[in-house]
Design an enzyme around this catalytic site. Structure first.
Site, PDB file in Angstrom:
ATOM      1  N   CYS A  25       0.837  -1.322   0.285  1.00 52.00           N
ATOM      2  CA  CYS A  25       0.003  -0.053   0.026  1.00 52.00           C
ATOM      3  C   CYS A  25       0.806   1.364  -0.065  1.00 52.00           C
ATOM      4  O   CYS A  25       0.329   2.326  -0.021  1.00 52.00           O
ATOM      5  CB  CYS A  25      -0.830   0.012   1.009  1.00 52.00           C
ATOM      6  N   HIS A  69     -11.851   9.345 -10.004  1.00 55.23           N
ATOM      7  CA  HIS A  69     -10.929   9.597 -10.924  1.00 55.23           C
ATOM      8  C   HIS A  69      -9.865  10.689 -10.334  1.00 55.23           C
ATOM      9  O   HIS A  69      -9.338  11.541 -11.279  1.00 55.23           O
ATOM     10  CB  HIS A  69     -11.095   9.661 -12.458  1.00 55.23           C
ATOM     11  N   GLU A 107     -12.820  -1.253  -0.622  1.00 52.81           N
ATOM     12  CA  GLU A 107     -11.740  -1.170  -1.474  1.00 52.81           C
ATOM     13  C   GLU A 107     -11.342  -2.221  -2.534  1.00 52.81           C
ATOM     14  O   GLU A 107     -11.155  -2.015  -3.696  1.00 52.81           O
ATOM     15  CB  GLU A 107     -10.081  -0.749  -0.737  1.00 52.81           C
TER      16      GLU A 107
END
Length: 117
Positions: A25, A69, A107
């Protein structure tokens, strides 16, 4: 208690650069996020709703304009974890809809974080 929920989607990148360099991550990566807002009330309004789902459209607009985005590190003032996103969306929703009881953020298809006071 009556409970309703509505699901929203967005895609974004982030990086948890405070983690060790070898942590996956810590690298720049992205997710297809799912946000679920839950509202609860002991009573229904005169239309028989906790709240009309149509009234939740401002959350879709907010997500589309600010998060979709985007690079989340540029959007949030805290690490862009699913937990912090859940708290952020909870606070945003609660300020508009006092019936907000919880927000969940995913996620990946197998992971969820939830903020529920």
């Amino acid at each position: 208690m009556y409970r309703i929920s509505k699901e929203f989607h967005f895609s974004a990148s982030h990086q948890l650069s405070h983690l060790p360099a070898d942590h996956q991550c810590a690298r720049l990566h992205g997710h297809n996020y799912i946000v679920v807002v839950e509202l609860a009330s002991a009573e229904l309004n005169s239309d028989g709703f906790v709240r009309d789902y149509h009234e939740l459209k401002p959350l879709k607009t907010y997500i589309d304009e600010i998060f979709d985005h985007r690079h989340l590190n540029d959007v949030l003032d805290v690490p862009s974890t699913a937990e912090n996103l859940a708290r952020h969306f909870f606070d945003w929703c609660r300020a508009r809809w006092p019936e907000t009881a919880a927000v969940k953020v995913s996620e990946t298809p197998k992971t969820w974080a939830e903020f529920r006071p």
